[in-house]
Design a protein around this motif. Structure first.
Motif, mmCIF file in Angstrom:
data_model
loop_
_atom_site.group_PDB
_atom_site.id
_atom_site.type_symbol
_atom_site.label_atom_id
_atom_site.label_comp_id
_atom_site.label_asym_id
_atom_site.label_seq_id
_atom_site.Cartn_x
_atom_site.Cartn_y
_atom_site.Cartn_z
ATOM 1 N N THR A 48 0.827 -1.197 0.000
ATOM 2 C CA THR A 48 0.000 0.000 0.000
ATOM 3 C C THR A 48 0.867 1.254 0.000
ATOM 4 O OG1 THR A 48 -1.717 -1.184 1.205
ATOM 5 C CG2 THR A 48 -1.832 1.212 1.226
ATOM 6 N N VAL A 49 1.917 1.272 0.793
ATOM 7 C CA VAL A 49 2.830 2.417 0.837
ATOM 8 C C VAL A 49 3.547 2.553 -0.504
ATOM 9 C CG1 VAL A 49 4.946 3.315 1.894
ATOM 10 C CG2 VAL A 49 3.133 2.370 3.337
ATOM 11 N N GLU A 50 4.019 1.461 -1.047
ATOM 12 C CA GLU A 50 4.705 1.499 -2.339
ATOM 13 C C GLU A 50 3.765 1.988 -3.440
ATOM 14 O OE1 GLU A 50 6.186 -2.454 -2.772
ATOM 15 O OE2 GLU A 50 7.896 -2.097 -1.446
ATOM 16 N N ASP A 51 2.499 1.547 -3.397
ATOM 17 C CA ASP A 51 1.513 2.016 -4.378
ATOM 18 C C ASP A 51 1.274 3.517 -4.237
ATOM 19 O OD1 ASP A 51 1.239 -0.530 -5.401
ATOM 20 O OD2 ASP A 51 -0.625 -0.966 -4.303
ATOM 21 N N ALA A 52 1.181 3.984 -3.004
ATOM 22 C CA ALA A 52 0.969 5.419 -2.766
ATOM 23 C C ALA A 52 2.177 6.221 -3.269
ATOM 24 C CB ALA A 52 0.742 5.680 -1.278
ATOM 25 N N VAL A 53 3.367 5.701 -3.051
ATOM 26 C CA VAL A 53 4.575 6.386 -3.527
ATOM 27 C C VAL A 53 4.576 6.430 -5.045
ATOM 28 C CG1 VAL A 53 7.094 6.207 -3.707
ATOM 29 C CG2 VAL A 53 5.970 5.933 -1.480
ATOM 30 N N ARG A 54 4.220 5.327 -5.696
ATOM 31 C CA ARG A 54 4.177 5.299 -7.165
ATOM 32 C C ARG A 54 3.136 6.276 -7.710
ATOM 33 N NH1 ARG A 54 5.788 -0.016 -6.684
ATOM 34 N NH2 ARG A 54 3.709 -0.840 -6.392
ATOM 35 N N ARG A 55 1.971 6.342 -7.075
ATOM 36 C CA ARG A 55 0.951 7.300 -7.506
ATOM 37 C C ARG A 55 1.442 8.736 -7.340
ATOM 38 N NH1 ARG A 55 -2.429 3.466 -5.101
ATOM 39 N NH2 ARG A 55 -2.574 4.677 -3.177
ATOM 40 N N ALA A 56 2.112 9.005 -6.223
ATOM 41 C CA ALA A 56 2.665 10.344 -5.990
ATOM 42 C C ALA A 56 3.725 10.665 -7.049
ATOM 43 C CB ALA A 56 3.270 10.450 -4.594
ATOM 44 N N GLN A 57 4.557 9.694 -7.392
ATOM 45 C CA GLN A 57 5.575 9.917 -8.420
ATOM 46 C C GLN A 57 4.938 10.272 -9.757
ATOM 47 O OE1 GLN A 57 7.621 6.141 -8.170
ATOM 48 N NE2 GLN A 57 9.351 7.040 -7.057
ATOM 49 N N VAL A 58 3.882 9.567 -10.114
ATOM 50 C CA VAL A 58 3.200 9.822 -11.387
ATOM 51 C C VAL A 58 2.591 11.225 -11.381
ATOM 52 C CG1 VAL A 58 1.216 9.150 -12.815
ATOM 53 C CG2 VAL A 58 2.798 7.404 -11.972
ATOM 54 N N LEU A 59 1.910 11.577 -10.285
ATOM 55 C CA LEU A 59 1.301 12.907 -10.185
ATOM 56 C C LEU A 59 2.357 14.012 -10.249
ATOM 57 C CD1 LEU A 59 -1.466 12.374 -7.491
ATOM 58 C CD2 LEU A 59 -1.799 13.073 -9.866
ATOM 59 N N LEU A 60 3.433 13.844 -9.513
ATOM 60 C CA LEU A 60 4.496 14.850 -9.522
ATOM 61 C C LEU A 60 5.144 14.948 -10.898
ATOM 62 C CD1 LEU A 60 6.120 14.134 -6.048
ATOM 63 C CD2 LEU A 60 4.862 16.186 -6.725
ATOM 64 N N ASP A 61 5.372 13.805 -11.522
ATOM 65 C CA ASP A 61 5.976 13.800 -12.854
ATOM 66 C C ASP A 61 5.094 14.534 -13.858
ATOM 67 O OD1 ASP A 61 8.003 12.987 -14.751
ATOM 68 O OD2 ASP A 61 6.555 11.525 -15.498
ATOM 69 N N ARG A 62 3.804 14.328 -13.760
ATOM 70 C CA ARG A 62 2.870 14.939 -14.712
ATOM 71 C C ARG A 62 2.616 16.423 -14.451
ATOM 72 N NH1 ARG A 62 -1.720 10.271 -14.859
ATOM 73 N NH2 ARG A 62 -0.574 8.822 -16.164
ATOM 74 N N HIS A 63 2.619 16.831 -13.180
ATOM 75 C CA HIS A 63 2.084 18.151 -12.859
ATOM 76 C C HIS A 63 3.023 19.116 -12.136
ATOM 77 C CE1 HIS A 63 -1.724 16.606 -14.234
ATOM 78 N NE2 HIS A 63 -1.646 15.609 -13.370
ATOM 79 N N SER A 64 4.127 18.661 -11.567
ATOM 80 C CA SER A 64 4.924 19.556 -10.718
ATOM 81 C C SER A 64 5.549 20.708 -11.494
ATOM 82 C CB SER A 64 6.002 18.776 -9.951
ATOM 83 O OG SER A 64 6.914 18.172 -10.847
ATOM 84 N N ILE A 65 6.052 20.470 -12.692
ATOM 85 C CA ILE A 65 6.677 21.553 -13.454
ATOM 86 C C ILE A 65 5.616 22.575 -13.876
ATOM 87 C CG2 ILE A 65 8.057 22.174 -15.478
ATOM 88 C CD1 ILE A 65 9.642 20.542 -13.466
ATOM 89 N N THR A 66 4.449 22.086 -14.268
ATOM 90 C CA THR A 66 3.368 23.002 -14.642
ATOM 91 C C THR A 66 2.954 23.856 -13.445
ATOM 92 O OG1 THR A 66 2.578 21.492 -16.336
ATOM 93 C CG2 THR A 66 1.012 23.159 -15.557
ATOM 94 N N LEU A 67 2.822 23.243 -12.274
ATOM 95 C CA LEU A 67 2.450 24.011 -11.077
ATOM 96 C C LEU A 67 3.541 25.014 -10.712
ATOM 97 C CD1 LEU A 67 0.782 21.215 -8.928
ATOM 98 C CD2 LEU A 67 -0.336 23.119 -10.097
#
Length: 159
Positions: free
Chosen positions: A7-26
C-alpha cells in the motif's frame, strides 16, 4: 505487513506519477503568478515596495540611460510579460528568454546596494531580493523543462 508495504509502495508510485505529470506546470504557474502580481504592482504608484529599488537598479544597469518612471515602467512591463507567458504557456520560450535576461537585474541589487539591503540584517526590501533566489531556481527548472529536459528517478540515472 506485506500488505502495508504494498500500500505504501503504491501510494509512492501514484505520488511519483502525479508529480511527474504536474509539478513543473504548477511551478510554472506559481512563478507566473508571482511575476504577474509583482509586475502589475509596479504599474500603480505607491503599491510596490520594491519600486524605488527597481528604478535605481535599472538606472545603474543602463548607466543612467533609462531613469525614473521609464525605468519602473520597463520593469513592470517585463515582469508582467514574463508572468503572462508563464501562466498561459504561450510564447513560453520568449518569456523565459526575457526572464533569463532579467535575472541580471533581479539579482544585481545584492551587488549594487548590499549596505542598503542589509545594514544590520536584511531590511524588508532585502528580504524581497533574497526570495528572488527561489524565483531564479524555479525559472531555471521551468526553462530546462521547456527546452526538453525531463524528470528522472534516481535509479534511472546512470553515473
Amino acid at each position: 505487513m506485506h500488505r502495508t508495504t504494498t500500500t505504501v509502495e503504491d501510494a509512492v508510485r501514484r505520488a511519483q506519477v502525479l508529480l511527474d505529470r504536474h509539478s513543473i506546470t504548477l511551478l510554472r504557474w506559481s512563478l507566473g503568478f508571482v511575476f504577474l502580481l509583482f509586475g502589475a504592482l509596479k504599474f500603480v504608484p505607491g503599491l510596490s515596495p520594491a519600486a524605488d529599488l527597481a528604478t535605481r537598479t535599472v538606472e545603474a544597469l543602463t548607466f543612467g540611460l533609462v531613469t525614473g518612471p521609464s525605468a519602473l515602467l520597463m520593469t513592470a512591463t517585463l515582469e508582467t510579460f514574463i508572468g503572462i507567458t508563464l501562466l498561459s504557456g504561450r510564447f513560453l520560450k520568449a518569456g523565459l528568454a526575457v526572464l533569463g535576461m532579467s535575472l541580471v537585474g533581479i539579482m544585481s541589487p545584492l551587488v549594487l546596494f548590499p549596505g542598503e539591503l542589509f545594514p544590520a540584517g536584511p531590511t524588508s526590501v532585502g528580504q524581497y531580493v533574497i526570495k528572488d533566489v527561489v524565483l531564479v531556481a524555479g525559472g531555471l527548472v521551468v526553462a530546462a523543462h521547456a527546452l526538453g529536459a525531463r524528470l528522472t528517478r534516481r535509479e534511472d540515472v546512470r553515473h
